[in-house]
Write an enzyme that holds these catalytic residues in place. Structure first.
Site, PDB file in Angstrom:
ATOM      1  CD  GLU A 145      -2.975   1.226   0.314  1.00  0.00           C
ATOM      2  OE1 GLU A 145      -3.108   0.296  -0.495  1.00  0.00           O
ATOM      3  OE2 GLU A 145      -3.728   2.225   0.307  1.00  0.00           O
ATOM      4  CB  THR A 152     -12.004   7.538 -10.223  1.00  0.00           C
ATOM      5  OG1 THR A 152     -10.765   7.235  -9.587  1.00  0.00           O
ATOM      6  CG2 THR A 152     -13.141   7.411  -9.223  1.00  0.00           C
TER       7      THR A 152
HETATM    8  C1  DMJ Z   1     -11.115   3.072  -6.232  1.00  0.00           C
HETATM    9  O1  DMJ Z   1     -12.253   3.093  -5.418  1.00  0.00           O
HETATM   10  C2  DMJ Z   1     -11.024   4.328  -7.032  1.00  0.00           C
HETATM   11  O2  DMJ Z   1     -10.150   4.108  -8.078  1.00  0.00           O
HETATM   12  C3  DMJ Z   1     -10.566   5.512  -6.219  1.00  0.00           C
HETATM   13  O3  DMJ Z   1     -10.359   6.667  -6.972  1.00  0.00           O
HETATM   14  C4  DMJ Z   1      -9.309   5.216  -5.455  1.00  0.00           C
HETATM   15  N1  DMJ Z   1      -8.919   3.869  -5.565  1.00  0.00           N
HETATM   16  C5  DMJ Z   1      -9.890   2.828  -5.391  1.00  0.00           C
HETATM   17  C6  DMJ Z   1      -9.252   1.495  -5.744  1.00  0.00           C
HETATM   18  O4  DMJ Z   1      -7.955   1.380  -5.347  1.00  0.00           O
END
Ligand code: DMJ
Length: 453
Positions: free
Chosen positions: A341, A444
């Site tokens: 992480e 995202t």
């Molecule tokens: C997801 O929920 C989305 O990509 C968010 O922007 C951040 N990262 C998590 C997955 O790692």
């Protein structure tokens, strides 16, 4: 005779060393094999969810139980997974997810929810479900959710509160961050385009531009801001969690809506990232943490979440930077069994050892392969997919890891495994037209949004 055999030996050595130098080829058959592997993994995880967690938000793969984020379920897993099933041609699974969503999903729930997470997983999932499937009920549920979330924007700055109650509209937590403020634009903007209700687009844009307008003299943003006063609470600047997808949505909102304000903000911001955050190391280019006002480094922290940035550079046309950053991403992955992480790229050591099935490293591989067709990214992706399938699989689904060194498993399977990790894992090895990047922009959470001209 001696001379002749010497000649043959020389020919053999020459041709075999020449053959060794030739770049290995990732054949069509290998791509088909990878697609099948990913499909099998998706169905395995879905079977586990159905058997042990049906109707809950998430599956807990070690205890084989279901878990809700709040007091009742919002069907995170089916909503996040639905478009992946469609893209992978998993018709039966898509039907099952669709049925439970349309029969059971109801946001009339008297609880405070995190605006960002609900938006990127549920609102986005429902909007894509509508665009791919065509059933108007998906849009109606999305519109209902959008209305329930809107009170979050009622602040003097236009930046949203972090939590809102879905029934009463009561808001809380005025300390928010750029990612949670800015990563509403694609979803609320899309909702406006599909419903004709412009208030969504306006509210999300006002919020996002408010963050941008609070940037420092060197064009960086901080990590935490008070949405009532507009004062920065933390001046830490980076592209890690709390800021990451703010940058992602500046560029992607430009691609999706063609709104030049986003393009201008992106251009200014990316120049600042390149000047102040990129740190060029022997193992590739990383992004560091600095103070937003001085640009002075505060910690050389990078990690699984940061890995998205290579893909974003590629997508926005800066392939050279993207390649260098993906070199760093892949180093971080292969240095351990799977990426951690958080990682200190200067001391080359782990800061947080867990892995929660995150997609970002694969996501960047996807963009780089799509945009360069350089097969090294297929090999990288194969290594990462194989590692996940080997180290995270359980008999009920896939588990996060508590520690990438010991490979001890953790009892969680986030819905973004379906929405993002599996989707990018499949698409890297699939023909470009499964999702044409000229026609769609990925949110995202990797929900593909149609570009509306
Ligand atoms: C997801 O929920 C989305 O990509 C968010 O922007 C951040 N990262 C998590 C997955 O790692």
């Amino acid at each position: 005779m001696k001379k002749l055999s010497f000649f043959f030996i020389w020919c053999f050595l020459f041709t075999s060393s020449f053959a060794q130098k030739r770049a290995p080829v990732f054949t069509n058959a290998m791509q088909v094999e990878m697609r099948n592997k990913v499909k099998q993994a998706v169905t395995h995880a879905w079977q586990g969810y159905k058997k042990y967690a049906w109707g809950f938000d998430d599956l807990q793969p070690l205890t084989k139980t279901g878990k809700n984020w709040y007091t009742s379920s919002m069907l995170m897993t089916p909503v996040d997974a639905f478009d992946t099933f469609i893209l992978l041609g998993l018709k039966e699974e898509a039907k099952e997810a669709k049925n439970i969503i349309l029969q059971k999903l109801d946001f009339n729930i008297d609880q405070d929810v995190q605006v960002f997470e609900i938006t990127i997983r549920l609102l986005a999932g429902l909007l894509t479900a509508y665009e791919l499937d065509g059933n108007k009920k998906f849009l109606n549920i999305a519109d209902d959710l959008g209305k329930r979330l809107m009170p979050c924007f009622n602040t003097p700055t236009g930046m949203p509160y972090r939590f809102v109650n879905l029934v009463t509209g009561k808001v809380r937590d005025s300390a928010n961050n750029p990612a949670e403020i800015g990563t509403l634009m694609m979803e609320f903007g899309k909702l406006s385009k599909l419903t004709g209700n412009k208030t969504y687009y306006r509210a999300a844009k006002k919020a996002m531009m408010a963050v941008y307008n609070k940037r420092s003299k060197i064009d960086l943003v901080g990590e935490m801001i008070d949405v009532n006063t507009g004062q920065w609470i933390s001046t830490q600047s980076h592209i890690s969690g709390y800021i990451d997808s703010y940058y992602e949505y500046l560029y992607k909102s430009w691609k999706l809506f063609g709104d030049k304000d986003f393009k201008n903000a992106w251009d200014v911001s990316v120049a600042a990232i390149k000047t102040h955050l990129i740190s060029k190391q022997n193992n590739g280019w990383f992004c560091t943490h600095v103070d937003m006002n001085t640009g002075k480094e505060t910690s050389s922290t990078y990690g699984a979440l940061d890995a998205f940035i290579a893909g974003l550079f590629a997508y926005s046309g800066d392939i050279k930077t993207a390649r260098e950053m993906q070199r760093a991403n892949y180093y971080m992955w292969t240095k351990f069994n799977i990426e951690p992480e958080e990682y200190n790229f200067k001391t080359d050591s782990i800061l947080s050892a867990y892995y929660v099935l995150r997609p970002e490293n694969l996501e960047s591989c996807f963009y780089l392969y799509r945009l360069t067709k350089d097969q090294q990214y297929l090999f990288m992706a194969k290594r990462m997919v194989d590692d996940i399938l080997t180290h995270c699989r359980t008999d009920a689904g896939f588990a996060s890891l508590k520690n990438v060194i010991t490979l001890e498993k953790a009892n969680s399977m986030h819905s973004f495994l379906f929405a993002e990790t599996f989707k990018y894992a499949y698409l890297i090895f699939a023909p470009d037209n499964v999702v044409d990047l000229n026609k769609y922009v990925f949110s995202t959470e990797a929900h593909p949004f149609k570009i509306i001209k």
